[in-house]
Enzyme design. Structure first.
Site, PDB file in Angstrom:
ATOM      1  N   ASP A 138     -14.176  14.385  -4.323  1.00 28.99           N
ATOM      2  CA  ASP A 138     -14.302  15.596  -5.130  1.00 28.99           C
ATOM      3  C   ASP A 138     -15.578  15.452  -5.968  1.00 28.99           C
ATOM      4  O   ASP A 138     -16.368  14.529  -5.732  1.00 28.99           O
ATOM      5  CB  ASP A 138     -13.045  15.741  -6.024  1.00 28.99           C
ATOM      6  CG  ASP A 138     -12.692  17.204  -6.299  1.00 28.99           C
ATOM      7  OD1 ASP A 138     -13.610  17.955  -6.698  1.00 28.99           O
ATOM      8  OD2 ASP A 138     -11.525  17.582  -6.136  1.00 28.99           O
ATOM      9  N   THR A 179     -11.435   6.103  11.109  1.00 29.15           N
ATOM     10  CA  THR A 179     -11.428   5.582  12.489  1.00 29.15           C
ATOM     11  C   THR A 179     -10.852   6.602  13.473  1.00 29.15           C
ATOM     12  O   THR A 179     -10.962   6.417  14.678  1.00 29.15           O
ATOM     13  CB  THR A 179     -10.633   4.261  12.576  1.00 29.15           C
ATOM     14  OG1 THR A 179      -9.382   4.446  11.918  1.00 29.15           O
ATOM     15  CG2 THR A 179     -11.380   3.127  11.936  1.00 29.15           C
ATOM     16  N   ARG A 211       3.640  -1.303  10.615  1.00 34.09           N
ATOM     17  CA  ARG A 211       4.806  -1.426  11.472  1.00 34.09           C
ATOM     18  C   ARG A 211       5.139  -2.828  11.990  1.00 34.09           C
ATOM     19  O   ARG A 211       6.322  -3.153  12.106  1.00 34.09           O
ATOM     20  CB  ARG A 211       4.710  -0.407  12.621  1.00 34.09           C
ATOM     21  CG  ARG A 211       4.933   1.014  12.103  1.00 34.09           C
ATOM     22  CD  ARG A 211       4.387   2.065  13.019  1.00 34.09           C
ATOM     23  NE  ARG A 211       2.926   2.060  13.040  1.00 34.09           N
ATOM     24  CZ  ARG A 211       2.199   2.860  13.810  1.00 34.09           C
ATOM     25  NH1 ARG A 211       2.800   3.705  14.617  1.00 34.09           N
ATOM     26  NH2 ARG A 211       0.885   2.806  13.755  1.00 34.09           N
ATOM     27  N   LYS A 267       0.846  -1.202   0.000  1.00 30.86           N
ATOM     28  CA  LYS A 267       0.000   0.000   0.000  1.00 30.86           C
ATOM     29  C   LYS A 267       0.871   1.238   0.000  1.00 30.86           C
ATOM     30  O   LYS A 267       1.768   1.374   0.833  1.00 30.86           O
ATOM     31  CB  LYS A 267      -0.909   0.018   1.231  1.00 30.86           C
ATOM     32  CG  LYS A 267      -1.793   1.259   1.301  1.00 30.86           C
ATOM     33  CD  LYS A 267      -2.799   1.171   2.429  1.00 30.86           C
ATOM     34  CE  LYS A 267      -2.288   1.728   3.726  1.00 30.86           C
ATOM     35  NZ  LYS A 267      -2.167   3.203   3.765  1.00 30.86           N
ATOM     36  N   ASP A 286      -3.599   4.267  -1.989  1.00 32.55           N
ATOM     37  CA  ASP A 286      -4.519   4.726  -0.945  1.00 32.55           C
ATOM     38  C   ASP A 286      -4.523   6.260  -0.917  1.00 32.55           C
ATOM     39  O   ASP A 286      -3.884   6.873  -0.070  1.00 32.55           O
ATOM     40  CB  ASP A 286      -4.037   4.132   0.393  1.00 32.55           C
ATOM     41  CG  ASP A 286      -4.857   4.575   1.590  1.00 32.55           C
ATOM     42  OD1 ASP A 286      -5.998   5.016   1.407  1.00 32.55           O
ATOM     43  OD2 ASP A 286      -4.334   4.464   2.723  1.00 32.55           O
ATOM     44  N   LYS A 311      -7.600   8.065  -1.254  1.00 33.68           N
ATOM     45  CA  LYS A 311      -8.908   8.476  -0.699  1.00 33.68           C
ATOM     46  C   LYS A 311      -9.473   9.699  -1.426  1.00 33.68           C
ATOM     47  O   LYS A 311      -9.682  10.769  -0.820  1.00 33.68           O
ATOM     48  CB  LYS A 311      -8.794   8.777   0.801  1.00 33.68           C
ATOM     49  CG  LYS A 311      -8.326   7.595   1.639  1.00 33.68           C
ATOM     50  CD  LYS A 311      -8.344   7.933   3.121  1.00 33.68           C
ATOM     51  CE  LYS A 311      -7.845   6.819   3.998  1.00 33.68           C
ATOM     52  NZ  LYS A 311      -6.379   6.566   3.892  1.00 33.68           N
TER      53      LYS A 311
HETATM   54  O1  C5P Z   1       1.701   0.608  11.036  1.00 33.36           O
HETATM   55  P1  C5P Z   1       0.229   0.318  10.989  1.00 33.36           P
HETATM   56  O2  C5P Z   1      -0.078  -1.161  10.913  1.00 33.36           O
HETATM   57  O3  C5P Z   1      -0.518   0.985  12.106  1.00 33.36           O
HETATM   58  O4  C5P Z   1      -0.246   0.967   9.602  1.00 33.36           O
HETATM   59  C1  C5P Z   1      -1.597   0.982   9.237  1.00 33.36           C
HETATM   60  C2  C5P Z   1      -1.774   1.655   7.931  1.00 33.36           C
HETATM   61  O5  C5P Z   1      -3.183   1.766   7.696  1.00 33.36           O
HETATM   62  C3  C5P Z   1      -1.224   3.067   7.842  1.00 33.36           C
HETATM   63  O6  C5P Z   1      -0.837   3.285   6.481  1.00 33.36           O
HETATM   64  C4  C5P Z   1      -2.414   3.928   8.205  1.00 33.36           C
HETATM   65  O7  C5P Z   1      -2.373   5.208   7.629  1.00 33.36           O
HETATM   66  C5  C5P Z   1      -3.546   3.114   7.610  1.00 33.36           C
HETATM   67  N1  C5P Z   1      -4.859   3.346   8.220  1.00 33.36           N
HETATM   68  C6  C5P Z   1      -5.112   3.149   9.577  1.00 33.36           C
HETATM   69  N2  C5P Z   1      -6.360   3.360  10.083  1.00 33.36           N
HETATM   70  C7  C5P Z   1      -7.321   3.777   9.283  1.00 33.36           C
HETATM   71  C8  C5P Z   1      -7.100   3.947   7.929  1.00 33.36           C
HETATM   72  C9  C5P Z   1      -5.826   3.730   7.421  1.00 33.36           C
HETATM   73  O8  C5P Z   1      -4.226   2.767  10.323  1.00 33.36           O
HETATM   74  N3  C5P Z   1      -8.509   3.930   9.786  1.00 33.36           N
END
Ligand code: C5P
Length: 234
Positions: free
Chosen positions: A69, A123, A214, A37, A64, A66
């Site tokens: 518009d 979220t 992560r 992603k 991603d 999003k």
């Molecule tokens: O490192 P981590 O597993 O927290 O990364 C989650 C990914 O999903 C990041 O790119 C974050 O921006 C994305 N994301 C999120 N929660 C959301 C939407 C997207 O953590 N509600």
């Protein structure tokens, strides 16, 4: 749709300020085991060439960005993403039915369109935030309403938390894909994610694809972390 034709269920979120560490990570991953992603930060810094470079390495890619518009602009942006050869891209469901239908119709005219999914309620937004914006009801009620709107507006799925997936799954069509971030394998720390779930529980709740950053990108051995998550799911 059966789960067997979903392909790799894990989408590795590449959240880096520059290409070097991202490419180093990707060189140790396996396109048979995961997708990638790319979000607003990397795309804004590195542009379409970076996306094409990753796809050139054999990975399917979720762009991603999003989009939100007017219908014509979003449809054109989705077509531009499709031209890059991405596997999935996304829009905000709050852009409304006409925006989602325009984007979906535009992609359906293409030879191999990417999957198009919608973000319902971010979220990061709590009850106070959505009340202030002017949406009636709870975040969960809004997620469900927007999920159904996305489903009936030609979207292939939504992005939602694994906790929401459980409520949404029975209310949308079987082939509607649920993409869930906020997933933490049992061996990983929570980082700044508040409402987390293990990969196995997320899948059990109806998630089709898991966005994981992560726990993989920060692991000493990212490929091993990926394999460990695969076995947690299995
Ligand atoms: O490192 P981590 O597993 O927290 O990364 C989650 C990914 O999903 C990041 O790119 C974050 O921006 C994305 N994301 C999120 N929660 C959301 C939407 C997207 O953590 N509600």
């Amino acid at each position: 749709m059966t789960t067997s034709n979903l392909g790799p269920r894990i989408i590795v979120a590449l959240d880096y300020p520059e290409s070097g560490p991202a490419l180093e990570l990707v060189s140790g991953l396996d396109p048979q085991l995961c997708r990638l992603k790319v979000g607003k930060e990397m795309f804004t810094r590195l542009g379409p060439q970076f996306v094409e470079q990753l796809i050139g390495k054999g990975f399917e890619l979720f762009l991603d960005l999003k989009f939100h518009d007017i219908p014509n602009t979003v449809a054109a942006a989705c077509a531009a993403a499709a031209d890059l050869g991405v596997w999935m891209t996304n829009v905000h469901a709050s852009g409304g039915r006409r925006m989602m239908e325009a984007a979906s119709n535009r992609l359906q005219q293409m030879q191999e369109p990417p999957l198009l999914v919608a973000v319902t309620i971010l979220t990061s937004l709590g009850q106070d935030d959505i009340t202030e914006i002017g949406y009636p009801g709870s975040p969960a009620e809004n997620v469900l309403r927007l999920a159904q709107l996305a489903d009936s507006s030609g979207m292939d799925g939504i992005v939602c938390s694994p906790l929401e997936a459980q409520q949404v799954r029975p209310q949308v069509s079987d082939s509607f894909r649920l993409v869930t971030p906020g997933v933490r394998p049992s061996f990983a720390v929570q980082d700044d994610q508040k409402r987390v779930m293990t990969p196995a529980d997320a899948i059990h709740n109806g998630a089709d694809y898991l966005v994981i950053g992560r726990p993989i990108t920060g692991a000493e051995d990212p490929l091993q972390a990926l394999r460990d998550i695969q076995s947690e799911i299995a």
